[in-house]
Design a protein around this motif. Structure first.
Motif, PDB file in Angstrom:
ATOM      1  N   GLN A   1       0.810  -1.213   0.000  1.00 55.03           N
ATOM      2  CA  GLN A   1       0.000   0.000   0.000  1.00 55.03           C
ATOM      3  C   GLN A   1       0.848   1.270   0.000  1.00 55.03           C
ATOM      4  O   GLN A   1       0.586   2.188  -0.787  1.00 55.03           O
ATOM      5  CB  GLN A   1      -0.961  -0.012   1.189  1.00 55.03           C
TER       6      GLN A   1
ATOM      7  N   LEU B   1       0.925   4.128  -2.997  1.00 51.63           N
ATOM      8  CA  LEU B   1       0.752   5.546  -2.678  1.00 51.63           C
ATOM      9  C   LEU B   1       1.917   6.370  -3.209  1.00 51.63           C
ATOM     10  O   LEU B   1       1.710   7.473  -3.751  1.00 51.63           O
ATOM     11  CB  LEU B   1       0.629   5.724  -1.162  1.00 51.63           C
TER      12      LEU B   1
ATOM     13  N   ASP C   1      -6.176  -3.677  -6.129  1.00 56.59           N
ATOM     14  CA  ASP C   1      -5.616  -2.377  -6.484  1.00 56.59           C
ATOM     15  C   ASP C   1      -5.443  -2.195  -7.983  1.00 56.59           C
ATOM     16  O   ASP C   1      -4.797  -1.237  -8.413  1.00 56.59           O
ATOM     17  CB  ASP C   1      -4.261  -2.192  -5.784  1.00 56.59           C
TER      18      ASP C   1
ATOM     19  N   LEU D   1      -6.870  11.344  -2.875  1.00 62.77           N
ATOM     20  CA  LEU D   1      -6.234  10.275  -2.101  1.00 62.77           C
ATOM     21  C   LEU D   1      -4.859  10.692  -1.577  1.00 62.77           C
ATOM     22  O   LEU D   1      -4.503  10.399  -0.431  1.00 62.77           O
ATOM     23  CB  LEU D   1      -6.099   9.015  -2.952  1.00 62.77           C
ATOM     24  N   THR D   2      -4.089  11.368  -2.412  1.00 62.16           N
ATOM     25  CA  THR D   2      -2.727  11.711  -2.016  1.00 62.16           C
ATOM     26  C   THR D   2      -2.673  12.852  -1.014  1.00 62.16           C
ATOM     27  O   THR D   2      -1.639  13.070  -0.379  1.00 62.16           O
ATOM     28  CB  THR D   2      -1.877  12.066  -3.247  1.00 62.16           C
TER      29      THR D   2
ATOM     30  N   LEU E   1      -5.810   1.909   0.632  1.00 59.66           N
ATOM     31  CA  LEU E   1      -6.225   2.600  -0.584  1.00 59.66           C
ATOM     32  C   LEU E   1      -7.517   2.048  -1.160  1.00 59.66           C
ATOM     33  O   LEU E   1      -8.349   2.798  -1.672  1.00 59.66           O
ATOM     34  CB  LEU E   1      -5.108   2.527  -1.624  1.00 59.66           C
TER      35      LEU E   1
ATOM     36  N   SER F   1     -10.167   3.605   0.748  1.00 59.10           N
ATOM     37  CA  SER F   1     -10.181   5.061   0.599  1.00 59.10           C
ATOM     38  C   SER F   1     -10.812   5.482  -0.716  1.00 59.10           C
ATOM     39  O   SER F   1     -11.475   6.523  -0.791  1.00 59.10           O
ATOM     40  CB  SER F   1      -8.752   5.608   0.699  1.00 59.10           C
TER      41      SER F   1
END
Length: 336
Positions: free
Chosen positions: A90, A94, A172, A184-185, A194, A197
């Motif tokens: 994860q 990211l 993913d 998200l970032t 993620l 999210s």
């Protein structure tokens, strides 16, 4: 229904959009060359699109980085991010999302269990207006019954207790619009899940079904311990139900004790059972306290050791915006 784009957004997407593909890698030297060959074949066939591939080396120990630098030296469309150690899948995804410059960003594993050919269909759905295009697994060839069964149960358990809708049987492998990536970032969480999210953000989502194939080479990096850790992170990130277990069990325990005592007309020797129950409940609360502790520390989810862009290494301290530069400069440089 897909989101409605503004005229400005439609114009930007129509004028040769940039599609980024983020590929987290951990000890994938045996397969990374074939992965890049297949990705490039698919991306070259995208109609009226520019593309880049962002590989994130998550602390590999088997020569993966050397192979990636060879790819970057031969192809200016390849960008590399090397983490200082193995931070986990994860955080690696990211890191790639933060580096990617695309109008749309696709995340896919390096082991080729997820078919790169599906990216073309994802881009088509995205250009039709969908900000999130997920790939939903209908089968998991080459994986044990235990892993398949536990994954099936986990996703449905998560969907049942989550505080917001979650996508079933979806990992993913998905496409995200730039607006989704930005959302998200910018999240401040360091223990980010993620998959949850993306659903939490609430952007319109569509899905494509596919059968997941076996690994092309090498062994899976998702050990039982890592699967359990990802499941724990997902459950704590998406649901408040575990935090409510102590109150529910405590009330049920007190009620059962009262009823049993009334029926037997004498108190029950419950000291040993009470101790065991308290230990379990404190363990649940401990998971949340540990999560809060990690967030309060404020440590980043990963540390970058090195970056490559346009075929050459660049200082690791540069930000993603500094690496990307003007859009025109990047697309011109990637024509090599």
């Amino acid at each position: 229904m897909p989101a409605t784009r503004t005229p400005a957004q439609l114009t930007a997407v129509a004028a040769r959009p940039l599609v980024s593909v983020v590929v987290p890698c951990f000890d994938e030297a045996a397969v990374i060359g074939e992965t890049h060959r297949r990705l490039r074949a698919v991306l070259r066939g995208l109609p009226e699109c520019e593309y880049e591939v962002v590989y994130v080396d998550d602390g590999s120990r088997d020569g993966t980085w050397d192979r990636l630098t060879a790819l970057a030296a031969a192809d200016a469309r390849v960008r590399l991010v090397r983490l200082t150690r193995n931070f986990g899948h994860q955080p690696a995804v990211l890191a790639g999302l933060r580096e990617a410059a695309g109008d749309a960003v696709v995340t896919i594993d390096a082991d080729l269990q997820d078919p790169p050919g599906l990216i073309a269909d994802m881009v088509e759905r995205w250009r039709a207006g969908w900000p999130v295009v997920s790939a939903r697994r209908t089968g998991r060839e080459g994986e044990s019954r235990f892993k398949t069964g536990t994954a099936h149960v986990f996703y449905r358990l998560l969907a049942a207790v989550a505080d917001h809708p979650v996508s079933l049987d979806t990992g993913d492998f998905r496409l995200l619009d730039r607006e989704v990536v930005r959302t998200l970032t910018l999240l401040p969480e360091s223990e980010l899940y993620l998959r949850g999210s993306v659903c939490w953000a609430g952007f319109p989502e569509t899905s494509l079904e596919y059968g997941r194939g076996p690994r092309l080479a090498g062994r899976t990096k998702y050990t039982l311990r890592k699967m359990a850790g990802l499941s724990r992170r997902g459950l704590l990130a998406c649901s408040s139900a575990p935090a409510r277990v102590p109150a529910a069990v405590g009330l049920a325990w007190l009620g059962a004790t009262a009823v049993t005592s009334a029926v037997r007309r004498r108190p029950l020797p419950l000291a040993a059972w009470t101790f065991g129950c308290e230990a379990v409940l404190l363990g649940v609360l401990g998971e949340y306290l540990l999560l809060v502790h990690r967030e309060v520390r404020g440590r980043p989810p990963y540390v970058v050791r090195q970056r490559w862009a346009a075929g050459v290494p660049v200082p690791a301290e540069l930000t993603a915006d500094e690496l990307t530069g003007p859009r025109e400069a990047w697309t011109a440089g990637s024509a090599r």
